[in-house]
Design an enzyme around this catalytic site. Structure first.
Site, PDB file in Angstrom:
ATOM      1  N   GLU A 215      11.369  -9.238  68.085  1.00 22.64           N
ATOM      2  CA  GLU A 215      12.041  -9.200  66.781  1.00 22.64           C
ATOM      3  C   GLU A 215      13.556  -9.152  66.907  1.00 22.64           C
ATOM      4  O   GLU A 215      14.118  -8.341  67.640  1.00 22.64           O
ATOM      5  CB  GLU A 215      11.565  -7.991  65.970  1.00 22.64           C
ATOM      6  CG  GLU A 215      12.173  -7.920  64.582  1.00 22.64           C
ATOM      7  CD  GLU A 215      11.489  -6.912  63.676  1.00 22.64           C
ATOM      8  OE1 GLU A 215      11.982  -6.713  62.548  1.00 22.64           O
ATOM      9  OE2 GLU A 215      10.468  -6.326  64.074  1.00 22.64           O
ATOM     10  N   LYS A 231       6.802  -8.080  59.906  1.00 23.77           N
ATOM     11  CA  LYS A 231       5.944  -7.127  59.191  1.00 23.77           C
ATOM     12  C   LYS A 231       4.591  -7.785  58.990  1.00 23.77           C
ATOM     13  O   LYS A 231       4.507  -8.889  58.433  1.00 23.77           O
ATOM     14  CB  LYS A 231       6.531  -6.756  57.823  1.00 23.77           C
ATOM     15  CG  LYS A 231       7.423  -5.556  57.835  1.00 23.77           C
ATOM     16  CD  LYS A 231       6.653  -4.321  58.139  1.00 23.77           C
ATOM     17  CE  LYS A 231       7.586  -3.152  58.388  1.00 23.77           C
ATOM     18  NZ  LYS A 231       7.005  -2.230  59.340  1.00 23.77           N
TER      19      LYS A 231
END
Length: 404
Positions: A215, A231
């Site tokens: 990420e 997410k």
């Protein structure tokens, strides 16, 4: 705050691998020139200290519009960039939120910048650990809370959402194990896990961080500032992919964080330049599918690194929304500090800034190896499923480290 020259480093290696998949190959031969280390009790603004430290070494971080103006291969002995780590606690402190409980690995600084110069040949990595050539042998895994306590924290977050205190909170657990031997081979195995955009090891006197993060916390390149929030998680099977694409709960949780990231970037962006370049794309990390979006903006005129980090730290995908309210809930619920996890780790150079979010990250101190994992909690979260998801995220790290 500590400002080290290279010859005063201690038991762990005196050379840190640069942690950024975007590092140009022309910089592979590096020599450490200087470093800055700061702990949460050190006073001052860590992001300003970082910015000014990098400026003294010629990096153009007071005005990020200059990043990428030119791409020059440095001569031997010239500065080519810096490996940078900032903790979640440092971000919370600057944001005016509670920093939470103390880190279980206090030897790891809350801010590190290691400035590198170009070298004509690779610098050998020194032996590490407590016993030199003793093989790596981790002990028994000891979680900081039980599955029942973790599930209870999830229930408390759901109650807070029901009261309207928050919309989403990322809850993170921790576990550790004692060890014998040299930790670096195990940390390099961890950094080699598939799907990591930010893969490498950062070391200092008596500590090391191993990262396999997919990420992006923040990137500055090509005239834009970019963040890539992740997410939504499912097992990396055909069924898991279909479930992740079809889940209203996961999509709502994801879009909420995308909105938060849009607002964070808008604080430091040219008016009207924030955009969502990609929404809810499914990527693979190890044995998991995860949903990722891409949010970018044109930096405002005169934007410096300190103000950029103030806007994006801690990353919204590991806090929740609203960010300050979520951080208050995190500080009240989590049994130990987040330490090396949920912060930023990567590279600052003259032609780009690229910091990953330190999810899928482990830390080692003189006695123990530490791992953190968690997930975002919404009203639709099932406590037992959230506990299982955190365990699934930690499992590849524990396997790479040899912890049963």
């Amino acid at each position: 705050m500590r400002h080290f020259e290279p010859d005063v480093l201690g038991t762990l290696p005196t050379r840190s691998n640069v942690v950024s998949g975007a590092l140009p190959s022309r910089y592979r031969a590096l020599r450490e020139r200087s470093r800055l280390e700061w702990w949460i009790d050190g006073g001052g603004d860590p992001f300003y200290l970082l910015q000014e430290f990098l400026v003294t070494h010629g990096l153009p971080v007071r005005d990020l519009g200059r990043i990428g103006d030119k791409s020059v291969t440095p001569a031997v002995g010239e500065v080519c960039g810096a490996a940078v780590f900032v903790s979640a606690a440092a971000g919370a402190r600057v944001a005016g939120a509670p920093v939470g409980r103390p880190s279980p690995a206090p030897a790891v600084p809350d801010l590190v910048a290691v400035v590198y110069e170009a070298a004509d040949r690779p610098v050998p990595e020194a032996p590490a650990g407590k016993a030199g050539t003793t093989p790596w042998r981790p002990g028994r895994w000891e979680p900081s809370w039980t599955p029942a306590q973790h599930a209870e924290a999830v229930r408390q977050v759901r109650e807070a959402i029901g009261r309207g205190d928050v919309y989403q909170v990322n809850v993170v657990g921790h576990g550790s194990a004692a060890y014998l031997g040299d930790p670096l081979p195990a940390l390099h195995r961890l950094a080699g896990l598939p799907g990591a955009r930010y893969a490498g090891v950062l070391t200092g006197a008596g500590w090391a961080i191993g990262c396999a993060s997919p990420e992006t916390l923040v990137e500055v390149a090509g005239g834009r500032v970019t963040t890539r929030p992740i997410k939504g998680t499912r097992p990396a099977t055909a069924t898991g992919r279909r479930e992740l694409l079809a889940s209203p709960k996961e999509r709502a949780e994801h879009v909420m964080i995308v909105d938060l990231e849009r607002n964070d970037l808008a604080r430091v962006a040219r008016t009207g330049s924030v955009r969502v370049d990609e929404l809810y794309a499914i990527r693979r990390w190890c044995d998991l599918w995860q949903a990722e979006s891409v949010v970018s903006a044109v930096p405002a005129d005169g934007l410096g690194l300190a103000d950029l980090l103030r806007a994006v730290c801690p990353g919204g995908s590991v806090t929740g929304a609203p960010k300050l309210s979520a951080l208050e809930r995190i500080a009240a619920l989590e049994p130990v500090g987040r330490g090396a996890s949920m912060g930023g780790l990567g590279w600052v150079g003259p032609d780009r800034i690229d910091l990953g979010l330190t999810i899928r990250t482990a830390a080692v101190d003189a006695d123990r190896v530490h791992v953190w994992a968690g997930g975002g909690i919404t009203w639709g979260s099932d406590p037992d499923a959230e506990v299982a998801e955190a365990a699934a995220k930690a499992a590849p790290l524990r396997a790479a480290l040899g912890i049963g």
